[in-house]
Design an enzyme around this catalytic site. Structure first.
Site, mmCIF file in Angstrom:
data_model
loop_
_atom_site.group_PDB
_atom_site.id
_atom_site.type_symbol
_atom_site.label_atom_id
_atom_site.label_comp_id
_atom_site.label_asym_id
_atom_site.label_seq_id
_atom_site.Cartn_x
_atom_site.Cartn_y
_atom_site.Cartn_z
ATOM 1 N N SER A 97 0.827 -1.208 0.000
ATOM 2 C CA SER A 97 0.000 0.000 0.000
ATOM 3 C C SER A 97 0.862 1.259 0.000
ATOM 4 C CB SER A 97 -0.884 0.008 1.252
ATOM 5 O OG SER A 97 -1.497 1.273 1.414
ATOM 6 N N TYR A 122 -2.353 5.483 -4.937
ATOM 7 C CA TYR A 122 -3.452 6.424 -5.025
ATOM 8 C C TYR A 122 -2.856 7.632 -5.746
ATOM 9 C CZ TYR A 122 -6.230 3.793 -1.604
ATOM 10 O OH TYR A 122 -6.966 2.821 -0.959
ATOM 11 N N THR A 162 -5.456 1.922 -7.516
ATOM 12 C CA THR A 162 -6.750 1.668 -6.866
ATOM 13 C C THR A 162 -7.744 2.719 -7.329
ATOM 14 O OG1 THR A 162 -5.642 0.685 -4.985
ATOM 15 C CG2 THR A 162 -7.904 1.427 -4.623
ATOM 16 N N HIS A 185 -12.855 -3.580 -2.449
ATOM 17 C CA HIS A 185 -12.082 -2.983 -1.358
ATOM 18 C C HIS A 185 -12.481 -3.622 -0.009
ATOM 19 C CE1 HIS A 185 -9.463 0.767 -1.100
ATOM 20 N NE2 HIS A 185 -9.535 0.435 0.165
ATOM 21 N N LYS A 209 -7.186 -1.696 -9.843
ATOM 22 C CA LYS A 209 -7.795 -2.444 -8.721
ATOM 23 C C LYS A 209 -9.122 -1.801 -8.308
ATOM 24 C CE LYS A 209 -6.951 -3.781 -3.898
ATOM 25 N NZ LYS A 209 -7.620 -2.836 -3.015
HETATM 26 C C1 FMN Z 1 -7.251 -2.460 6.948
HETATM 27 C C2 FMN Z 1 -7.326 -2.413 5.461
HETATM 28 C C3 FMN Z 1 -6.589 -1.470 4.773
HETATM 29 C C4 FMN Z 1 -6.644 -1.414 3.394
HETATM 30 N N1 FMN Z 1 -5.853 -0.516 2.737
HETATM 31 C C5 FMN Z 1 -5.845 -0.508 1.388
HETATM 32 C C6 FMN Z 1 -4.977 0.344 0.692
HETATM 33 O O1 FMN Z 1 -4.194 1.075 1.280
HETATM 34 N N2 FMN Z 1 -5.035 0.336 -0.662
HETATM 35 C C7 FMN Z 1 -5.888 -0.488 -1.358
HETATM 36 O O2 FMN Z 1 -5.904 -0.468 -2.586
HETATM 37 N N3 FMN Z 1 -6.705 -1.330 -0.707
HETATM 38 C C8 FMN Z 1 -6.704 -1.370 0.642
HETATM 39 N N4 FMN Z 1 -7.525 -2.247 1.291
HETATM 40 C C9 FMN Z 1 -8.378 -3.173 0.516
HETATM 41 C C10 FMN Z 1 -7.667 -4.513 0.261
HETATM 42 O O3 FMN Z 1 -6.584 -4.349 -0.618
HETATM 43 C C11 FMN Z 1 -8.583 -5.567 -0.356
HETATM 44 O O4 FMN Z 1 -9.184 -5.045 -1.521
HETATM 45 C C12 FMN Z 1 -9.670 -6.134 0.532
HETATM 46 O O5 FMN Z 1 -9.490 -5.858 1.889
HETATM 47 C C13 FMN Z 1 -9.729 -7.633 0.312
HETATM 48 O O6 FMN Z 1 -10.669 -8.241 1.077
HETATM 49 P P1 FMN Z 1 -10.336 -9.141 2.378
HETATM 50 O O7 FMN Z 1 -9.895 -8.207 3.446
HETATM 51 O O8 FMN Z 1 -11.673 -9.746 2.631
HETATM 52 O O9 FMN Z 1 -9.289 -10.165 2.005
HETATM 53 C C14 FMN Z 1 -7.481 -2.309 2.684
HETATM 54 C C15 FMN Z 1 -8.221 -3.257 3.387
HETATM 55 C C16 FMN Z 1 -8.151 -3.329 4.754
HETATM 56 C C17 FMN Z 1 -8.964 -4.373 5.459
HETATM 57 C C1 COI Z 2 -5.601 5.103 3.869
HETATM 58 C C2 COI Z 2 -6.772 4.371 3.342
HETATM 59 C C3 COI Z 2 -7.151 4.962 2.051
HETATM 60 C C4 COI Z 2 -6.459 2.924 3.232
HETATM 61 C C5 COI Z 2 -7.575 2.149 2.657
HETATM 62 O O1 COI Z 2 -7.656 1.946 1.480
HETATM 63 C C6 COI Z 2 -8.562 1.597 3.527
HETATM 64 O O2 COI Z 2 -8.559 1.871 4.740
HETATM 65 O O3 COI Z 2 -9.422 0.854 3.023
#
Ligand code: FMN
Ligand code: COI
Length: 378
Positions: A110, A135, A161, A258, A234
């Site tokens: 990330s 981003y 993303t 997401h 994504k």
């Molecule tokens: C705590 C957390 C932080 C995340 N941060 C990002 C991020 O910074 N960038 C991004 O593209 N997706 C982010 N995501 C989304 C994940 O990449 C992913 O699409 C999603 O969580 C997948 O589902 P799962 O948690 O059920 O495996 C985040 C998800 C979580 C749970």
């Molecule tokens: C800093 C946030 C944009 C990270 C993220 O993608 C999330 O928390 O789902």
């Protein structure tokens, strides 16, 4: 360390992580947007698909090896990008990187990592591909500098993303007034906002910097003008956007909502996958994430045409449990379940896993275009 007492599946690992994490951090990792329909549906939708196993096919030797973007990987199970790994464990993304590299697949880092991208990739042993999640900021030079650094450090792809022009409203975080602790730093940002993540709420900071005017035209073409790295988009859930990704020269798409953290009510990733795969027509690679908690989930996604499958929360739960060892445990539990599923379903290689191995639910939902013509059935 006594591995005899390790959790035996991802659900057990989740329960342990919930019990050891502070409530604010747990809430941030766990939460989906609003009523969490999409977050929950990501998981429950998998149960609607049934496996169609074949017997007596010599299961004495199986392999999960495959290729992603033309490069060999040990398994099609990778780590999705997540912000703030240090909320789970002091070793943060370095621990995840060690786990991902011993696992031997793909780690997507990330932009909002709490360890710099250079240090994260340096922790790998060459077994794993690293992709950099982006981003795009209104100040494009901030994004450009991350791209340059990622190229120099050896990242193999950029993951843009596209499902977050603004952050979804996660009520748990709102109620908790969640703000990451001030000793954590967004280490990919060398200047400006590196005073600690907690100086303002995360959402505000994100909203203040992100480029909400981003579009296929001004975003993808701009990235292509500054880099030769393959671009993976994504957050795609429709055949229309898959066709646009092809038209705009992307190398792949990640079918994702997401983790249900953005648009609540959006369809589950596994339900969106078939239409994206059909629209991709083998011109670009299709990956997916969202709700994968079992080897059977991975198998179903591969059968429906995903080239690789990513997990986010399970890895964070592993980190919270025992740092790098816990994150590795999360990946290995899923890997072992995938291998078991392959053997019980009668497949010895990833190539053999095709749609003949699943029953798909059909005709539950239909979608029309503006002219009222039927465009998709799920
Ligand atoms: C705590 C957390 C932080 C995340 N941060 C990002 C991020 O910074 N960038 C991004 O593209 N997706 C982010 N995501 C989304 C994940 O990449 C992913 O699409 C999603 O969580 C997948 O589902 P799962 O948690 O059920 O495996 C985040 C998800 C979580 C749970
Ligand atoms: C800093 C946030 C944009 C990270 C993220 O993608 C999330 O928390 O789902």
């Amino acid at each position: 360390m006594d591995s005899a007492n390790d959790p035996v599946c991802i659900k057990d690992l989740e329960a342990i992580a919930r019990s050891v994490m502070p409530s604010g951090a747990w809430g941030y990792y766990d939460s989906g947007a609003n009523d969490e329909q999409t977050k929950n549906n990501n998981m429950s939708a998998f149960d609607e698909y049934r496996l169609h196993p074949r017997m007596l096919r010599d299961m004495s030797k199986i392999s999960t090896e495959t290729t992603v973007l033309g490069q060999r990987v040990r398994t099609p199970l990778g780590v999705a990008p997540c912000a703030l790994h240090k909320l789970a464990h002091a070793d943060g993304e370095l621990a995840t990187s060690r786990a991902a590299s011993s696992h031997g697949s793909i780690m997507i880092l990330s932009t909002y990592s709490t360890t710099s991208l250079e240090r994260v990739i340096a922790e790998g042993d060459g077994n794993t591909q690293y992709w950099m999640q982006l981003y795009v900021y209104r100040e494009r030079q901030v994004s450009e500098s991350i791209v340059r650094r990622a190229e120099k450090a050896g990242f193999k792809a950029l993951v843009l993303t596209v499902d977050a022009p603004v952050l979804g409203r996660r009520l748990v975080d709102v109620r908790n007034k969640f703000s990451p602790p001030s000793h954590l730093h967004l280490e990919n940002f060398v200047q400006a906002n590196n005073a600690g993540v907690g100086s303002e709420t995360f959402g505000t900071q994100f909203g203040a910097n992100g480029d909400q005017s981003l579009s296929w035209e001004n975003g993808i073409a701009w990235l292509q003008s500054i880099t030769k790295l393959p671009i993976i988009v994504k957050g795609i859930l429709t055949k229309e956007d898959t066709e646009l990704a092809i038209k705009h020269g992307c190398a792949g798409v990640i079918v994702s909502n997401h983790g249900g953290r953005q648009l609540d009510g959006a369809l589950a990733s596994i339900d969106a996958l078939p239409q994206v795969v059909a629209a991709a027509r083998d011109k670009i690679e299709v990956y997916m994430d969202g709700g994968v908690r079992r080897g059977t989930d991975i198998f179903k996604a591969l059968a429906l045409g995903a080239r690789a499958v990513f997990v986010a929360r399970p890895v964070l739960w592993g980190l919270a449990y025992k740092g790098d060892r816990g994150a590795r445990l999360a990946l290995e539990l899923l890997q072992k379940e995938l291998e078991l599923t392959m053997m019980l379903a009668g497949t010895t290689s990833i190539e053999q896993i095709d749609k003949s191995f699943v029953y798909q639910p059909v005709n539950r939902w239909v979608r029309y275009n503006k002219q009222g013509e039927l465009v998709a059935k799920l």
